[in-house]
Design a protein around this motif. Structure first.
Motif, PDB file in Angstrom:
ATOM      1  N   LEU A 382       0.853  -1.179   0.000  1.00 28.57           N
ATOM      2  CA  LEU A 382       0.000   0.000   0.000  1.00 28.57           C
ATOM      3  C   LEU A 382       0.889   1.228   0.000  1.00 28.57           C
ATOM      4  N   SER A 383       0.555   2.192  -0.832  1.00 29.43           N
ATOM      5  CA  SER A 383       1.370   3.396  -0.945  1.00 29.43           C
ATOM      6  C   SER A 383       0.469   4.617  -0.936  1.00 29.43           C
ATOM      7  N   THR A 384       0.731   5.537  -0.007  1.00 29.09           N
ATOM      8  CA  THR A 384      -0.013   6.787   0.057  1.00 29.09           C
ATOM      9  C   THR A 384       0.980   7.944   0.077  1.00 29.09           C
ATOM     10  N   GLU A 385       0.457   9.143  -0.127  1.00 30.84           N
ATOM     11  CA  GLU A 385       1.337  10.299  -0.316  1.00 30.84           C
ATOM     12  C   GLU A 385       1.712  10.934   1.016  1.00 30.84           C
ATOM     13  N   ASP A 386       3.020  11.106   1.232  1.00 34.81           N
ATOM     14  CA  ASP A 386       3.423  12.002   2.304  1.00 34.81           C
ATOM     15  C   ASP A 386       3.632  13.381   1.680  1.00 34.81           C
ATOM     16  N   LEU A 387       3.424  14.409   2.456  1.00 34.72           N
ATOM     17  CA  LEU A 387       3.357  15.766   1.919  1.00 34.72           C
ATOM     18  C   LEU A 387       4.677  16.501   2.117  1.00 34.72           C
ATOM     19  N   PRO A 388       5.048  17.352   1.166  1.00 37.63           N
ATOM     20  CA  PRO A 388       6.280  18.125   1.325  1.00 37.63           C
ATOM     21  C   PRO A 388       6.236  18.988   2.578  1.00 37.63           C
ATOM     22  N   ASP A 389       7.312  18.947   3.330  1.00 45.39           N
ATOM     23  CA  ASP A 389       7.455  19.740   4.545  1.00 45.39           C
ATOM     24  C   ASP A 389       8.876  20.285   4.545  1.00 45.39           C
ATOM     25  N   PRO A 390       9.056  21.592   4.588  1.00 48.35           N
ATOM     26  CA  PRO A 390      10.414  22.143   4.514  1.00 48.35           C
ATOM     27  C   PRO A 390      11.330  21.674   5.634  1.00 48.35           C
ATOM     28  N   ASP A 391      10.743  21.211   6.751  1.00 51.23           N
ATOM     29  CA  ASP A 391      11.576  20.718   7.848  1.00 51.23           C
ATOM     30  C   ASP A 391      11.965  19.257   7.690  1.00 51.23           C
ATOM     31  N   ASN A 392      11.368  18.567   6.745  1.00 48.64           N
ATOM     32  CA  ASN A 392      11.828  17.219   6.385  1.00 48.64           C
ATOM     33  C   ASN A 392      12.924  17.402   5.348  1.00 48.64           C
ATOM     34  N   ARG A 393      14.162  17.204   5.770  1.00 45.44           N
ATOM     35  CA  ARG A 393      15.237  17.718   4.929  1.00 45.44           C
ATOM     36  C   ARG A 393      16.542  16.958   5.103  1.00 45.44           C
ATOM     37  N   ILE A 394      17.443  17.205   4.148  1.00 42.43           N
ATOM     38  CA  ILE A 394      18.806  16.702   4.171  1.00 42.43           C
ATOM     39  C   ILE A 394      19.716  17.837   4.576  1.00 42.43           C
ATOM     40  N   THR A 395      20.552  17.627   5.565  1.00 44.25           N
ATOM     41  CA  THR A 395      21.623  18.562   5.906  1.00 44.25           C
ATOM     42  C   THR A 395      22.917  17.764   6.033  1.00 44.25           C
ATOM     43  N   LEU A 396      24.012  18.460   6.213  1.00 38.94           N
ATOM     44  CA  LEU A 396      25.306  17.819   6.408  1.00 38.94           C
ATOM     45  C   LEU A 396      25.851  18.190   7.775  1.00 38.94           C
ATOM     46  N   ASP A 397      26.469  17.213   8.461  1.00 37.10           N
ATOM     47  CA  ASP A 397      27.112  17.537   9.733  1.00 37.10           C
ATOM     48  C   ASP A 397      28.504  18.106   9.465  1.00 37.10           C
ATOM     49  N   ASP A 398      29.251  18.391  10.539  1.00 40.66           N
ATOM     50  CA  ASP A 398      30.548  19.046  10.361  1.00 40.66           C
ATOM     51  C   ASP A 398      31.584  18.157   9.691  1.00 40.66           C
ATOM     52  N   LYS A 399      31.260  16.869   9.514  1.00 37.79           N
ATOM     53  CA  LYS A 399      32.171  15.958   8.800  1.00 37.79           C
ATOM     54  C   LYS A 399      31.686  15.678   7.378  1.00 37.79           C
ATOM     55  N   GLY A 400      30.604  16.332   6.987  1.00 33.68           N
ATOM     56  CA  GLY A 400      30.069  16.137   5.655  1.00 33.68           C
ATOM     57  C   GLY A 400      29.140  14.949   5.517  1.00 33.68           C
ATOM     58  N   ASN A 401      28.743  14.342   6.631  1.00 35.94           N
ATOM     59  CA  ASN A 401      27.834  13.198   6.597  1.00 35.94           C
ATOM     60  C   ASN A 401      26.391  13.650   6.404  1.00 35.94           C
ATOM     61  N   VAL A 402      25.598  12.801   5.783  1.00 37.36           N
ATOM     62  CA  VAL A 402      24.176  13.086   5.587  1.00 37.36           C
ATOM     63  C   VAL A 402      23.435  12.993   6.914  1.00 37.36           C
ATOM     64  N   VAL A 403      22.662  14.013   7.217  1.00 35.73           N
ATOM     65  CA  VAL A 403      21.731  14.000   8.344  1.00 35.73           C
ATOM     66  C   VAL A 403      20.325  14.112   7.749  1.00 35.73           C
ATOM     67  N   LEU A 404      19.510  13.117   8.026  1.00 32.91           N
ATOM     68  CA  LEU A 404      18.172  13.052   7.445  1.00 32.91           C
ATOM     69  C   LEU A 404      17.143  13.300   8.540  1.00 32.91           C
ATOM     70  N   SER A 405      16.486  14.449   8.457  1.00 22.56           N
ATOM     71  CA  SER A 405      15.443  14.819   9.423  1.00 22.56           C
ATOM     72  C   SER A 405      14.089  14.562   8.786  1.00 22.56           C
ATOM     73  N   TYR A 406      13.259  13.783   9.461  1.00 21.90           N
ATOM     74  CA  TYR A 406      11.968  13.463   8.874  1.00 21.90           C
ATOM     75  C   TYR A 406      10.944  13.194   9.958  1.00 21.90           C
ATOM     76  N   THR A 407       9.834  13.904   9.900  1.00 22.10           N
ATOM     77  CA  THR A 407       8.684  13.658  10.762  1.00 22.10           C
ATOM     78  C   THR A 407       7.521  13.227   9.880  1.00 22.10           C
ATOM     79  N   PRO A 408       6.973  12.026  10.088  1.00 21.71           N
ATOM     80  CA  PRO A 408       5.880  11.557   9.220  1.00 21.71           C
ATOM     81  C   PRO A 408       4.677  12.487   9.270  1.00 21.71           C
ATOM     82  N   ASN A 409       3.964  12.562   8.159  1.00 15.37           N
ATOM     83  CA  ASN A 409       2.741  13.361   8.099  1.00 15.37           C
ATOM     84  C   ASN A 409       1.716  12.650   7.223  1.00 15.37           C
TER      85      ASN A 409
END
Length: 517
Positions: A382-409
């Protein structure tokens, strides 16, 4: 090897590989930089234990949650990208998906182009990727300018019975559009042998319509196309004005190499494309390349999904199970007026898959019991749509690693869709109390690891203040930088995104051919 090219494409999956195929006959000098290698053709390709328990083909990447918790994303780096492991379910977005849609959890934004703009390219992508299907059987099917190039893949007996039962329940099941090299009229000479190892597995006999087999290998038959494998692109360098990418810097087999191109196209996946732009910050682009709007990495989406198996009263000897789909609830029903989503079959489960997906729960289970379960399992996705949220995002830490922030909606539609399928199970020869969740693509306790349908981090739009790319998928702030993977999506709809990425790559390819003359 020349380091001067007309077009440099970073990534060889659904977007990058398809674009290379489009540009190859032009005679322009095309370079494809792929961080992975050819996926080896070996017996383990079809070994469920190797694929699902040993994670033989999963990248060793480590990403992080905002709290610093490390997890291994379920990503694969090979020529052909994630299409080497997809289920080749090649759906068009519905026509209404391109407009603003009100969901239970908020608004899904309109795209800056309409379905009509992408429709001819959907048709071309279906032709290129040899899609089997039948337009018009689905009540939500958008208009199509041509039929599928091949008839739908036939249902095996248990799925044919499910099709009949769903129809008698008042629903409108239809044949799932499948990208496979199958000739059912001549099975002896057909590349596809309808095995049970399509969804989640690489294809040992190269019968899956993936970007490697369909797009990249034919492109390389042209002398003007070059593929460099094991090339991890680290940064994009610009001229002093910051308007032009002049150099692509990559680690190739452990050695730094630099390449120059008139046009640079990023197609590394929604997370890694955003990562590359953020890591390429310079004096002219202090927040990251093309990120004056602070939109790079934001609005990450990857579908609200649920996989489960229902225990059938009769044996399910199906091998190729992904032939059936239901969209009756895609845009809601009388009792829930908001969009719900898509119901399709997931690849046929097996005992080793259960051990890989649920190692703790199955540790003490005898093999015969898991085998018996698999023999009676009918597997749903089953697949439903999650909605774009500017706070669900990719950032980089001080070592250049991916940090993935995501809150389901927007979680209620998935609950509603699940309830509707569950209520039909008695009519479908399955027991509604015998439902077992499957953690397909989500083998850790962090659901973010299941990122097969990632999208949205470098969205396109008409307004540079709220988007990164223009409607041709060129960065607003740079003259020669494009992005053609699913990063450009403003919203994700509720069907698999691969065909939309392929169609858009063909569209951008035509734009680049005109630009390059």
């Amino acid at each position: 090897m020349s380091d001067e090219y007309d077009v440099i494409i970073i990534g060889s999956g659904a977007g990058g590989g398809t674009l290379a195929h489009r540009l190859a006959p032009s005679g322009k000098r095309i370079l494809i930089l792929e961080r992975g290698d050819w996926l080896p053709r070996e017996i383990e390709n079809w070994d469920a234990t190797a694929v699902f328990v040993d994670n033989r083909y999963i990248s060793p990447d480590t990403w992080y949650s905002p709290s610093g918790k490390a997890f291994q994303p379920q990503v694969h780096y090979f020529v052909g990208g994630s299409t080497k492991f997809y289920g080749a379910a090649l759906y068009r977005l519905r026509e209404r998906d391109f407009g603003e849609l009100r969901h239970h959890g908020g608004l899904s934004p309109a795209w800056p182009i309409g379905y009509d703009v992408l429709e001819p390219y959907y048709t071309e992508a279906e032709q290129l990727y040899q899609v089997h299907g039948a337009h018009g059987d689905d009540p939500t099917d958008p208009p199509a300018s041509a039929p599928y190039p091949y008839p739908p893949v036939s249902h095996e007996p248990r799925i044919a019975q499910l099709f009949t039962d769903l129809t008698q329940a008042g629903l409108h099941p239809f044949h799932a559009p499948s990208g496979v090299m199958l000739d059912e009229a001549d099975p002896v000479h057909s590349a596809c042998i309808r095995c049970a190892t399509c969804d989640g597995f690489p294809c040992l006999v190269h019968a899956k319509s993936d970007a490697d087999v369909i797009a990249v290998r034919p492109a390389l038959e042209h002398d003007n196309v070059t593929l460099v494998r094991n090339a991890v692109v680290q940064r994009l360098l610009t001229d002093d004005s910051g308007r032009t990418v002049t150099t692509v810097s990559a680690d190739v087999d452990g050695i730094e190499q630099q390449f120059s191109g008139s046009v640079v196209v990023v197609s590394a996946g929604a997370v890694n494309s955003a990562k590359l732009l953020l890591a390429s910050a310079n004096d002219q682009h202090p927040r990251g390349l093309a990120n004056g709007s602070d939109q790079v990495g934001r609005n990450y989406v990857f579908h609200n999904s649920r996989a489960f198996l229902a225990v059938s009263a009769e044996r399910n000897d199906t091998r190729f199970q992904k032939t059936l789909c239901v969209n009756d609830y895609y845009f809601g029903d009388a009792d829930f007026v908001y969009p719900m989503g898509n119901v399709q079959m997931v690849g046929k489960s097996s005992a080793p898959m259960y051990r890989g997906e649920k190692p703790i729960q199955t540790a003490l289970a005898p093999g015969f019991a898991l085998t018996e379960l698999a023999e009676h399992a009918v597997d749903f996705w089953l697949s439903t749509e999650d909605l774009p949220d500017p706070d669900n995002r990719i950032t980089l830490d001080d070592k250049g690693n991916v940090v993935l922030s995501y809150t389901p909606n927007n979680k209620e539609p998935l609950k509603q869709l699940y309830q509707r399928i569950r209520k039909h199970l008695n009519q479908l020869g399955m027991h509604p109390r015998h439902l077992i969740p499957r953690d397909v693509y989500m083998k850790t306790d962090i659901p973010l690891a299941g990122c097969a349908h990632q999208a949205g981090t470098v969205r396109f739009g008409a307004d540079p203040a709220t988007s990164v790319l223009d409607t041709d998928c060129k960065a607003h702030e740079l003259d020669n930088l494009y992005v053609v993977d699913t990063s450009f999506f403003p919203s994700i709809g509720a069907v698999n995104p691969a065909l939309t990425a392929m169609a858009n790559a063909l569209r951008v390819g035509d734009h680049l051919l005109a630009r390059l003359g």
